[in-house]
Design a protein around this motif. Structure first.
Motif, PDB file in Angstrom:
ATOM      1  N   ASP A 118       8.793  57.465  46.648  1.00 64.39           N
ATOM      2  CA  ASP A 118       7.472  57.689  46.054  1.00 64.39           C
ATOM      3  C   ASP A 118       6.548  58.192  47.152  1.00 64.39           C
ATOM      4  N   VAL A 119       6.826  59.412  47.619  1.00 65.67           N
ATOM      5  CA  VAL A 119       6.132  59.951  48.780  1.00 65.67           C
ATOM      6  C   VAL A 119       4.658  60.205  48.501  1.00 65.67           C
ATOM      7  N   LEU A 120       4.274  60.331  47.240  1.00 67.19           N
ATOM      8  CA  LEU A 120       2.880  60.606  46.914  1.00 67.19           C
ATOM      9  C   LEU A 120       1.968  59.423  47.218  1.00 67.19           C
ATOM     10  N   THR A 121       2.550  58.255  47.450  1.00 67.95           N
ATOM     11  CA  THR A 121       1.745  57.076  47.778  1.00 67.95           C
ATOM     12  C   THR A 121       1.648  56.836  49.289  1.00 67.95           C
ATOM     13  N   VAL A 122       2.167  57.737  50.091  1.00 70.01           N
ATOM     14  CA  VAL A 122       2.145  57.579  51.545  1.00 70.01           C
ATOM     15  C   VAL A 122       0.709  57.598  52.055  1.00 70.01           C
ATOM     16  N   GLY A 123       0.374  56.635  52.901  1.00 68.98           N
ATOM     17  CA  GLY A 123      -0.954  56.572  53.506  1.00 68.98           C
ATOM     18  C   GLY A 123      -0.927  57.021  54.955  1.00 68.98           C
ATOM     19  N   ARG A 124      -2.092  56.962  55.609  1.00 67.73           N
ATOM     20  CA  ARG A 124      -2.167  57.402  57.006  1.00 67.73           C
ATOM     21  C   ARG A 124      -1.341  56.514  57.930  1.00 67.73           C
ATOM     22  N   GLY A 125      -1.332  55.214  57.641  1.00 73.79           N
ATOM     23  CA  GLY A 125      -0.504  54.308  58.446  1.00 73.79           C
ATOM     24  C   GLY A 125       0.972  54.639  58.317  1.00 73.79           C
ATOM     25  N   ASP A 126       1.403  54.975  57.095  1.00 73.74           N
ATOM     26  CA  ASP A 126       2.800  55.373  56.889  1.00 73.74           C
ATOM     27  C   ASP A 126       3.121  56.650  57.654  1.00 73.74           C
ATOM     28  N   ARG A 167      28.430  53.010  73.545  1.00 72.75           N
ATOM     29  CA  ARG A 167      26.966  53.071  73.652  1.00 72.75           C
ATOM     30  C   ARG A 167      26.419  54.188  72.757  1.00 72.75           C
ATOM     31  N   ALA A 168      27.119  55.300  72.720  1.00 77.81           N
ATOM     32  CA  ALA A 168      26.687  56.405  71.855  1.00 77.81           C
ATOM     33  C   ALA A 168      26.739  55.992  70.388  1.00 77.81           C
ATOM     34  N   SER A 169      27.810  55.299  70.001  1.00 78.60           N
ATOM     35  CA  SER A 169      27.941  54.858  68.617  1.00 78.60           C
ATOM     36  C   SER A 169      26.837  53.869  68.248  1.00 78.60           C
ATOM     37  N   LEU A 170      26.525  52.968  69.170  1.00 83.69           N
ATOM     38  CA  LEU A 170      25.478  51.981  68.908  1.00 83.69           C
ATOM     39  C   LEU A 170      24.106  52.653  68.816  1.00 83.69           C
ATOM     40  N   LEU A 171      23.834  53.605  69.687  1.00 84.55           N
ATOM     41  CA  LEU A 171      22.572  54.337  69.626  1.00 84.55           C
ATOM     42  C   LEU A 171      22.407  55.035  68.281  1.00 84.55           C
ATOM     43  N   LEU A 172      23.447  55.727  67.849  1.00 89.84           N
ATOM     44  CA  LEU A 172      23.387  56.425  66.565  1.00 89.84           C
ATOM     45  C   LEU A 172      23.182  55.446  65.411  1.00 89.84           C
ATOM     46  N   ALA A 173      23.887  54.320  65.452  1.00 84.77           N
ATOM     47  CA  ALA A 173      23.769  53.333  64.379  1.00 84.77           C
ATOM     48  C   ALA A 173      22.345  52.811  64.269  1.00 84.77           C
ATOM     49  N   LEU A 174      21.732  52.485  65.396  1.00 80.35           N
ATOM     50  CA  LEU A 174      20.377  51.934  65.377  1.00 80.35           C
ATOM     51  C   LEU A 174      19.353  52.994  64.988  1.00 80.35           C
ATOM     52  N   MET A 175      19.542  54.232  65.442  1.00 81.45           N
ATOM     53  CA  MET A 175      18.610  55.292  65.048  1.00 81.45           C
ATOM     54  C   MET A 175      18.711  55.585  63.556  1.00 81.45           C
ATOM     55  N   LEU A 176      19.922  55.568  63.016  1.00 81.90           N
ATOM     56  CA  LEU A 176      20.084  55.781  61.585  1.00 81.90           C
ATOM     57  C   LEU A 176      19.408  54.670  60.782  1.00 81.90           C
ATOM     58  N   ALA A 177      19.516  53.435  61.268  1.00 79.71           N
ATOM     59  CA  ALA A 177      18.843  52.326  60.598  1.00 79.71           C
ATOM     60  C   ALA A 177      17.334  52.537  60.602  1.00 79.71           C
ATOM     61  N   GLY A 178      16.799  53.017  61.722  1.00 77.37           N
ATOM     62  CA  GLY A 178      15.365  53.273  61.794  1.00 77.37           C
ATOM     63  C   GLY A 178      14.930  54.378  60.854  1.00 77.37           C
ATOM     64  N   VAL A 179      15.702  55.456  60.769  1.00 73.67           N
ATOM     65  CA  VAL A 179      15.359  56.561  59.864  1.00 73.67           C
ATOM     66  C   VAL A 179      15.392  56.101  58.417  1.00 73.67           C
ATOM     67  N   VAL A 180      16.385  55.291  58.068  1.00 75.82           N
ATOM     68  CA  VAL A 180      16.456  54.758  56.708  1.00 75.82           C
ATOM     69  C   VAL A 180      15.217  53.937  56.390  1.00 75.82           C
ATOM     70  N   ALA A 181      14.772  53.130  57.343  1.00 80.78           N
ATOM     71  CA  ALA A 181      13.619  52.254  57.113  1.00 80.78           C
ATOM     72  C   ALA A 181      12.353  53.046  56.818  1.00 80.78           C
ATOM     73  N   VAL A 182      12.141  54.148  57.545  1.00 82.92           N
ATOM     74  CA  VAL A 182      10.911  54.908  57.335  1.00 82.92           C
ATOM     75  C   VAL A 182      11.054  55.959  56.241  1.00 82.92           C
ATOM     76  N   ALA A 183      12.284  56.284  55.845  1.00 79.19           N
ATOM     77  CA  ALA A 183      12.493  57.346  54.858  1.00 79.19           C
ATOM     78  C   ALA A 183      12.518  56.849  53.430  1.00 79.19           C
ATOM     79  N   ILE A 184      12.533  55.545  53.231  1.00 80.57           N
ATOM     80  CA  ILE A 184      12.719  55.035  51.880  1.00 80.57           C
ATOM     81  C   ILE A 184      11.585  55.459  50.964  1.00 80.57           C
ATOM     82  N   GLN A 185      10.353  55.630  51.498  1.00 81.16           N
ATOM     83  CA  GLN A 185       9.242  56.068  50.666  1.00 81.16           C
ATOM     84  C   GLN A 185       9.377  57.525  50.271  1.00 81.16           C
ATOM     85  N   VAL A 186      10.062  58.312  51.081  1.00 83.09           N
ATOM     86  CA  VAL A 186      10.123  59.752  50.847  1.00 83.09           C
ATOM     87  C   VAL A 186      11.198  60.113  49.838  1.00 83.09           C
ATOM     88  N   VAL A 187      12.423  59.658  50.064  1.00 81.72           N
ATOM     89  CA  VAL A 187      13.521  60.026  49.161  1.00 81.72           C
ATOM     90  C   VAL A 187      14.205  58.830  48.526  1.00 81.72           C
TER      91      VAL A 187
END
Length: 263
Positions: A118-126, A167-187
């Motif tokens: 529901d990207v239309l509800t995104v605010g400045r903090g988001d 270490r590369a696998s762990l970095l990718l895993a954690l970055m993907l988790a972060g992207v999922v967390a912030v992307a849920i409002q968009v898609v």
């Protein structure tokens, strides 16, 4: 003049698309599509935890998605095959999350926004959170590009060069988790994997080097975000599904053009 909520929605979509485009290339190269599903589906469990404990939704999703990423990292390094561990966690987390949301006290929660965005509800903090996350992802990928790329191409070669592919696998895993967390409002939780995979897969038809593929994936993802917003407004449809539809159209066109060029 464009409405301010449309401008915020466009900026949010582009920010998520840039981060997803960068990581999506590694998802495609490493065949980690199921990993994206596992972390995205786990985000619904994060929604349930935020309702129960009164936490910010993004924080709860980040904690749960990060925990699932670490769990997958541990399980796939031990006894379970990667696809089995990811399948169990992806579908198990989704079912458990939806069940937990249904059991939470208080008014019934409309899950459609979390599932499809529901990207239309995104605010400045988001917006600050989304673009902050995109900048962090870009910096981490830039600083660790050699490690991530060589570990993807050949873990043995990475070890021979004194690098740690785990270490590369762990970095990718954690970055993907972060992207999922912030992307849920968009898609939304059900479509974030598509935004990771489709632009990167489409970019394969344009790029001759990994670096060019990463840039192309970001550009295609950003174009899909803007095009999806326009399509959703014109058709009075959901922005998340419209964004994926535009990305799929770009993939079809670029794949057909690539085959014609090679043929």
């Amino acid at each position: 003049m464009l409405e301010s909520f449309l401008v915020r929605a466009a900026l949010a979509g582009v920010g998520v698309a840039l981060a997803a485009g960068l990581l999506g290339c590694f998802v495609v190269w490493r065949r980690m599509a199921y990993f994206g599903d596992a972390t995205a589906h786990a985000s619904i469990l994060g929604v349930a935890l935020s309702l129960v404990f009164g936490l910010p939704v993004t924080l709860a999703i980040l904690v749960v998605a990060g925990a699932v990423a670490l769990l997958v990292f541990v399980l796939t390094d031990r006894s379970l095959a990667a696809d089995t561990a990811l399948g169990v966690l992806a579908h198990g987390a989704l079912g458990l999350g939806l069940f937990a949301v249904a059991l939470t006290p208080g008014p019934r929660v409309d899950m459609e926004a979390f599932l499809f965005g529901d990207v239309l509800t995104v605010g400045r903090g988001d917006l600050l959170l989304i673009w902050g996350g995109a900048v962090v992802v870009a910096l981490v990928v830039w600083r660790n590009w050699g490690l991530l790329l060589i570990s993807t191409l050949s873990p043995d070669l990475a070890r021979a060069g004194g690098m740690d592919p785990r270490r590369a696998s762990l970095l990718l895993a954690l970055m993907l988790a972060g992207v999922v967390a912030v992307a849920i409002q968009v898609v939304g939780a059900l479509l974030i994997t598509a935004l990771l995979i489709i632009p990167a897969a489409a970019a394969r038809n344009l790029a001759t080097t990994p670096e060019r593929m990463a840039f192309a994936a970001c550009a295609i993802g950003a174009g899909a975000a803007l095009g999806g917003l326009g399509l959703a407004v014109a058709a009075d449809a959901g922005v998340g599904p419209a964004t994926v539809t535009v990305a799929l159209g770009a993939f079809a066109v670029l794949t057909a053009a690539g085959r014609l060029r090679r043929g």
